[in-house]
Design a protein around this motif. Structure first.
Motif, PDB file in Angstrom:
ATOM      1  N   MET A 129     -37.560  -3.875 -20.204  1.00  0.00           N
ATOM      2  CA  MET A 129     -36.293  -4.588 -20.057  1.00  0.00           C
ATOM      3  C   MET A 129     -36.004  -4.898 -18.597  1.00  0.00           C
ATOM      4  O   MET A 129     -35.627  -6.023 -18.248  1.00  0.00           O
ATOM      5  N   SER A 180     -32.230  -9.632 -21.622  1.00  0.00           N
ATOM      6  CA  SER A 180     -33.287  -8.645 -21.829  1.00  0.00           C
ATOM      7  C   SER A 180     -32.855  -7.799 -23.016  1.00  0.00           C
ATOM      8  O   SER A 180     -31.755  -7.248 -23.022  1.00  0.00           O
ATOM      9  N   TYR A 181     -33.718  -7.688 -24.024  1.00  0.00           N
ATOM     10  CA  TYR A 181     -33.343  -7.064 -25.295  1.00  0.00           C
ATOM     11  C   TYR A 181     -34.258  -5.894 -25.599  1.00  0.00           C
ATOM     12  O   TYR A 181     -35.478  -5.994 -25.512  1.00  0.00           O
ATOM     13  N   VAL A 182     -33.662  -4.764 -25.980  1.00  0.00           N
ATOM     14  CA  VAL A 182     -34.405  -3.578 -26.397  1.00  0.00           C
ATOM     15  C   VAL A 182     -34.051  -3.287 -27.852  1.00  0.00           C
ATOM     16  O   VAL A 182     -32.940  -2.843 -28.142  1.00  0.00           O
ATOM     17  N   LEU A 193     -28.211  -7.250 -20.506  1.00  0.00           N
ATOM     18  CA  LEU A 193     -29.098  -6.255 -21.090  1.00  0.00           C
ATOM     19  C   LEU A 193     -28.511  -5.796 -22.417  1.00  0.00           C
ATOM     20  O   LEU A 193     -27.405  -5.256 -22.461  1.00  0.00           O
ATOM     21  N   GLY A 219     -42.560  -7.575 -20.333  1.00  0.00           N
ATOM     22  CA  GLY A 219     -41.251  -8.032 -19.904  1.00  0.00           C
ATOM     23  C   GLY A 219     -41.313  -9.239 -18.982  1.00  0.00           C
ATOM     24  O   GLY A 219     -40.321  -9.962 -18.827  1.00  0.00           O
TER      25      GLY A 219
END
Length: 240
Positions: free
Chosen positions: A146, A71-73, A154, A94
């Motif tokens: 995310m 999961s990428y922010v 993460l 997401g």
């Protein structure tokens, strides 16, 4: 859970990151720290798979793949906040990677998104347009998206930038809780003090990995000077 070995990344003739090796473990909260242009975001984008053909290796543990577990922010300023979607819609994005093509969200997906919005404190804003949000609220929405992804790894690029001190504390608490639940959390940051307070793994970067270990191992005068010396000498070009 994830590691890089002898990683070198170049932008044309310029080397952004050279011979970097580091590993990020499940259950750890890691901070990648360094000055502008040091290669922090380059390292993160390589982990995500956004940079083509890096030299070296990116290795996931057996049974995982980048698509299934990440999961990428990204940085806030890289996103189009004028896009006509609500907070709920943004968080539901997401779930896209989990749903696949031509599948609509079901009851389980809606519950996951609701839980993510509540955990990040923006459920009451779910009908609001994302362009009407403050910087801190936007960052919370990105975290909700995310969490809705339900990745094991993460990755966050500068999540503390543009938010006030109280929101920083909230965000760091949320990320620490994710690590305590067994996820690997990795963030890029300039904030040495926040990283030392909340993270159990620090990676100091300045074109190469200067130091890698616990805050007690890494946070020394020698390491800090080696990491930030170029910024003291007027090194101000844009982050790579």
């Amino acid at each position: 859970m994830l590691g890089v070995e002898n990683l070198t990344v170049k932008y044309g003739p310029q080397t952004a990151l050279e011979n970097a090796s580091v590993r990020f473990e499940a259950g750890s909260f890691s901070a990648i720290i360094g000055p502008n242009g040091a290669g922090k975001s380059t390292l993160l984008k390589t982990l995500v798979g956004l940079l083509p053909d890096p030299e070296g290796a990116v290795r996931f543990d057996e049974g995982h793949s980048a698509r299934s577990c990440i999961s990428y922010v990204p940085q806030q300023q890289t996103l189009d906040w004028g896009f006509p979607v609500t907070v709920w819609d943004a968080a539901m994005m997401g779930r896209t990677g989990r749903l696949g093509w031509l599948r609509w969200p079901g009851r389980k997906d809606r519950q996951i998104v609701e839980d993510a919005l509540k955990e990040t404190g923006v459920f009451d804003l779910r009908t609001r347009h994302i362009g009407a949000l403050s910087g801190g609220q936007r960052q919370r929405v990105l975290l909700a998206r995310m969490l809705a992804r339900q990745g094991h790894l993460l990755l966050l690029d500068e999540p503390l930038t543009g938010v006030d001190a109280a929101t920083q504390e909230t965000l760091m608490g949320l990320l620490r809780a994710q690590a305590d639940r067994g996820r690997a959390v990795v963030m890029v940051t300039h904030d040495l003090e926040q990283a030392r307070r909340w993270c159990d793994h620090l990676v100091l970067v300045n074109r190469r990995v200067i130091a890698d270990g616990t805050p007690e191992q890494v946070y020394t005068t020698q390491n800090i000077e080696a990491t930030f010396s170029t910024s003291f000498l007027g090194h101000t070009h844009a982050e790579a």
